[in-house]
Design a protein around this motif. Structure first.
Motif, PDB file in Angstrom:
ATOM      1  N   THR A  28       0.858  -1.184   0.000  1.00 55.70           N
ATOM      2  CA  THR A  28       0.000   0.000   0.000  1.00 55.70           C
ATOM      3  C   THR A  28       0.898   1.239   0.000  1.00 55.70           C
ATOM      4  O   THR A  28       2.084   1.120  -0.289  1.00 55.70           O
ATOM      5  CB  THR A  28      -1.009  -0.050   1.180  1.00 55.70           C
ATOM      6  OG1 THR A  28      -1.942   1.014   1.036  1.00 55.70           O
ATOM      7  CG2 THR A  28      -0.318   0.059   2.527  1.00 55.70           C
ATOM      8  N   THR A  29       0.332   2.404   0.277  1.00 56.30           N
ATOM      9  CA  THR A  29       1.161   3.610   0.272  1.00 56.30           C
ATOM     10  C   THR A  29       1.073   4.311   1.625  1.00 56.30           C
ATOM     11  O   THR A  29       0.140   4.070   2.399  1.00 56.30           O
ATOM     12  CB  THR A  29       0.716   4.626  -0.805  1.00 56.30           C
ATOM     13  OG1 THR A  29      -0.479   5.285  -0.347  1.00 56.30           O
ATOM     14  CG2 THR A  29       0.458   3.957  -2.139  1.00 56.30           C
ATOM     15  N   ALA A  30       2.013   5.197   1.846  1.00 55.19           N
ATOM     16  CA  ALA A  30       2.073   5.934   3.114  1.00 55.19           C
ATOM     17  C   ALA A  30       1.011   7.020   3.195  1.00 55.19           C
ATOM     18  O   ALA A  30       0.826   7.623   4.244  1.00 55.19           O
ATOM     19  CB  ALA A  30       3.466   6.552   3.273  1.00 55.19           C
ATOM     20  N   ILE A  31       0.311   7.286   2.085  1.00 56.34           N
ATOM     21  CA  ILE A  31      -0.634   8.417   2.077  1.00 56.34           C
ATOM     22  C   ILE A  31      -2.090   7.967   2.108  1.00 56.34           C
ATOM     23  O   ILE A  31      -2.991   8.773   1.906  1.00 56.34           O
ATOM     24  CB  ILE A  31      -0.430   9.312   0.837  1.00 56.34           C
ATOM     25  CG1 ILE A  31      -0.627   8.506  -0.454  1.00 56.34           C
ATOM     26  CG2 ILE A  31       0.950   9.958   0.869  1.00 56.34           C
ATOM     27  CD1 ILE A  31      -0.953   9.355  -1.664  1.00 56.34           C
ATOM     28  N   GLU A  32      -2.336   6.681   2.357  1.00 52.30           N
ATOM     29  CA  GLU A  32      -3.722   6.198   2.374  1.00 52.30           C
ATOM     30  C   GLU A  32      -4.514   6.850   3.503  1.00 52.30           C
ATOM     31  O   GLU A  32      -3.954   7.333   4.495  1.00 52.30           O
ATOM     32  CB  GLU A  32      -3.749   4.670   2.553  1.00 52.30           C
ATOM     33  CG  GLU A  32      -3.085   3.883   1.444  1.00 52.30           C
ATOM     34  CD  GLU A  32      -3.715   4.107   0.069  1.00 52.30           C
ATOM     35  OE1 GLU A  32      -4.937   3.991  -0.045  1.00 52.30           O
ATOM     36  OE2 GLU A  32      -2.960   4.399  -0.877  1.00 52.30           O
ATOM     37  N   HIS A  33      -5.831   6.801   3.356  1.00 51.73           N
ATOM     38  CA  HIS A  33      -6.747   7.221   4.422  1.00 51.73           C
ATOM     39  C   HIS A  33      -6.577   6.257   5.602  1.00 51.73           C
ATOM     40  O   HIS A  33      -6.254   5.084   5.386  1.00 51.73           O
ATOM     41  CB  HIS A  33      -8.174   7.150   3.868  1.00 51.73           C
ATOM     42  CG  HIS A  33      -9.208   7.721   4.774  1.00 51.73           C
ATOM     43  ND1 HIS A  33      -9.787   6.994   5.784  1.00 51.73           N
ATOM     44  CD2 HIS A  33      -9.771   8.954   4.827  1.00 51.73           C
ATOM     45  CE1 HIS A  33     -10.670   7.756   6.413  1.00 51.73           C
ATOM     46  NE2 HIS A  33     -10.684   8.952   5.852  1.00 51.73           N
ATOM     47  N   PRO A  34      -6.815   6.739   6.833  1.00 51.57           N
ATOM     48  CA  PRO A  34      -6.705   5.839   7.989  1.00 51.57           C
ATOM     49  C   PRO A  34      -7.550   4.560   7.853  1.00 51.57           C
ATOM     50  O   PRO A  34      -7.199   3.529   8.446  1.00 51.57           O
ATOM     51  CB  PRO A  34      -7.214   6.693   9.160  1.00 51.57           C
ATOM     52  CG  PRO A  34      -6.966   8.102   8.741  1.00 51.57           C
ATOM     53  CD  PRO A  34      -7.088   8.136   7.248  1.00 51.57           C
ATOM     54  N   THR A  42       4.045  -3.508   2.966  1.00 50.57           N
ATOM     55  CA  THR A  42       4.981  -2.502   2.458  1.00 50.57           C
ATOM     56  C   THR A  42       4.219  -1.206   2.254  1.00 50.57           C
ATOM     57  O   THR A  42       3.205  -1.189   1.558  1.00 50.57           O
ATOM     58  CB  THR A  42       5.578  -2.957   1.103  1.00 50.57           C
ATOM     59  OG1 THR A  42       6.267  -4.192   1.303  1.00 50.57           O
ATOM     60  CG2 THR A  42       6.538  -1.914   0.542  1.00 50.57           C
ATOM     61  N   TYR A  43       4.687  -0.137   2.906  1.00 49.86           N
ATOM     62  CA  TYR A  43       4.067   1.185   2.753  1.00 49.86           C
ATOM     63  C   TYR A  43       4.957   2.004   1.823  1.00 49.86           C
ATOM     64  O   TYR A  43       5.997   2.509   2.239  1.00 49.86           O
ATOM     65  CB  TYR A  43       3.942   1.886   4.109  1.00 49.86           C
ATOM     66  CG  TYR A  43       3.100   1.111   5.109  1.00 49.86           C
ATOM     67  CD1 TYR A  43       1.722   1.298   5.180  1.00 49.86           C
ATOM     68  CD2 TYR A  43       3.687   0.192   5.981  1.00 49.86           C
ATOM     69  CE1 TYR A  43       0.948   0.580   6.089  1.00 49.86           C
ATOM     70  CE2 TYR A  43       2.928  -0.534   6.892  1.00 49.86           C
ATOM     71  CZ  TYR A  43       1.558  -0.339   6.942  1.00 49.86           C
ATOM     72  OH  TYR A  43       0.800  -1.049   7.849  1.00 49.86           O
ATOM     73  N   LEU A  44       4.563   2.095   0.562  1.00 52.03           N
ATOM     74  CA  LEU A  44       5.408   2.784  -0.410  1.00 52.03           C
ATOM     75  C   LEU A  44       5.371   4.297  -0.182  1.00 52.03           C
ATOM     76  O   LEU A  44       4.343   4.852   0.205  1.00 52.03           O
ATOM     77  CB  LEU A  44       4.940   2.476  -1.829  1.00 52.03           C
ATOM     78  CG  LEU A  44       5.196   1.043  -2.304  1.00 52.03           C
ATOM     79  CD1 LEU A  44       4.566   0.823  -3.672  1.00 52.03           C
ATOM     80  CD2 LEU A  44       6.693   0.752  -2.357  1.00 52.03           C
ATOM     81  N   PRO A  45       6.502   4.958  -0.451  1.00 56.77           N
ATOM     82  CA  PRO A  45       6.529   6.420  -0.322  1.00 56.77           C
ATOM     83  C   PRO A  45       5.832   7.066  -1.520  1.00 56.77           C
ATOM     84  O   PRO A  45       5.375   6.374  -2.435  1.00 56.77           O
ATOM     85  CB  PRO A  45       8.021   6.739  -0.336  1.00 56.77           C
ATOM     86  CG  PRO A  45       8.620   5.655  -1.172  1.00 56.77           C
ATOM     87  CD  PRO A  45       7.779   4.422  -0.931  1.00 56.77           C
TER      88      PRO A  45
END
Ligand SMILES: *Cc1c(COP(=O)(O)O)cnc(C)c1O
Length: 388
Positions: free
Chosen positions: A96-102, A119-122
């Motif tokens: 996923t990404t670091a900017i997702e909604h909570p 994995t939290y992609l930048p």
């Protein structure tokens, strides 16, 4: 309305007249339980299935591919958790990404506690994840990619169809949280390569607590709540037929008006952004270059505390946000702006201004009249503190 200027449509929108009419009508005439065999039940069932067909057609799906839920957060959880559980024999890795909604981020964190690897992609400086980073992150045990369609704080639109192609080729499920994007930009699920797509009614002038999840035919998914056989065994519980009918009407209206609304909102946004840039020093926009939602403007005002700015604007009758509504109350800088590489102080000096169908040019002029004074006053306070 309280006479104020509402510029926080990314947090929620008022229920529009036509949708309220639909809601009232359905509350009154279709109160039956859609699972009941008698006429009252069948009337409700018919409205439910007509609504499903409407929603499906509007996003290029089949009626059997739409699951109604209790809102966007639930749609995200059903997608991410439901896919993770369904595929846990196959692998345990989620991208996923670091900017997702909570709604997605917290769900992923709870899955990590259960043994999944995430994995939290930048993102880059323009708030976008690069498709090649997704490709690089895919491992043999990857089961799901979840990337939001458009970010709720900056409006940045992600390269969804490119990511869909990469996920599809790798045989990995692809979910997108499209809650800010539906009704704002054209969406057709068959062009996007998505298996799961989340929607919510209250961001498009529908009621709160109702949403939908597109589940592509054949997508493995497990329910996250257990009960009866409603919604293809994926979302048990007596259906909120009036809310669902209202959601379908809201989606129909917003997609029908999309081309002109998009243009109008973009003009308002540009007028405010360029007006601010012309009147206030040391401001910058936190989206672009690249495709952004027409209605969300995120700007940083160096040397100003965003929360103080928000409260001063509120006293003048202007409602905006510092980040996502769900994380305000905490004074942490926005996780989205930090992921874009903004310094924490600058991230905390940011405002999200989100336009909607009732906003006017006069309202933008009013904001341009009062904002410079507030910013200057807060900067003076900041300077005085720094000298002390
Ligand atoms: C609002 C929002 C949600 C949550 O939807 P609810 O219907 O409020 O639960 C999830 N994701 C995004 C991007 C949102 O903007």
């Amino acid at each position: 309305m309280n006479g104020g200027i509402y510029l926080d449509h990314a947090a929620t929108t008022p229920v529009r007249r036509e949708v309220r009419d639909r809601l009232d009508e359905a509350v009154e005439s279709t109160f039956g339980n859609a699972s009941s065999i008698h006429t009252f039940g069948q009337d409700a069932k018919r409205v439910l299935e007509e609504s499903r067909e409407t929603v499906a057609t509007l996003i290029g799906a089949e009626p059997g591919e739409i699951i109604f839920t209790g809102g966007g957060t639930e749609s995200d959880n059903l997608a991410v958790r439901g896919a993770a559980y369904a595929l846990k024999e196959k692998g345990n890795h989620i991208i996923t990404t670091a900017i997702e909604h909570p709604a997605v981020l917290s769900c992923c964190r709870s899955l990590e506690a259960e043994g999944f690897a995430v994995t939290y992609l930048p993102v880059d400086r323009s708030c976008r994840v690069r498709p090649e980073w997704i490709l690089d992150a895919i491992r043999p045990e990857t089961i799901l990619v979840s990337v939001m369609f458009a970010n709720n704080e900056t409006g940045a639109i992600q390269p969804i169809s490119e990511i869909g192609e990469i996920a599809g080729r790798a045989g990995v499920l692809f979910h997108t949280d499209a809650i800010q994007a539906v009704g704002k930009v054209p969406i057709n699920v068959s062009d996007l390569g998505v298996d799961l797509l989340s929607m919510s009614a209250h961001k498009i002038y529908g009621p709160k607590g109702v949403g939908g999840l597109f589940v592509k035919q054949g997508t493995p998914l497990r329910p996250i709540v257990y009960g009866g056989h409603h919604e293809r065994n994926l979302r048990p519980g007596t259906e909120n037929v009036p809310g669902i009918a209202a959601f379908a009407r809201a989606l129909e209206l917003s997609i029908g008006e999309l081309p002109e609304a998009r243009e109008r909102l973009a003009l308002l946004k540009e007028k405010l952004a360029s007006g601010v840039e012309g009147r206030i020093q040391q401001v910058h926009r936190n989206c672009g270059p690249g495709e952004c939602l027409p209605n969300i403007l995120n700007m940083s005002f160096s040397g100003v505390d965003g929360e103080a700015l928000l409260m001063n604007l509120d006293m003048m009758g202007v409602a905006v946000s510092t980040g996502s509504a769900c994380s305000s109350g905490a004074t942490e800088p926005s996780h989205v702006l930090l992921a874009m590489g903004l310094e924490p102080l600058l991230a905390q000096a940011s405002l999200r201004i989100s336009f909607g169908r009732d906003n006017t040019e006069e309202q933008v002029d009013r904001v341009l009249d009062i904002l410079p004074d507030i910013v200057n006053r807060l900067r003076d306070v900041g300077d005085a503190r720094a000298i002390r």
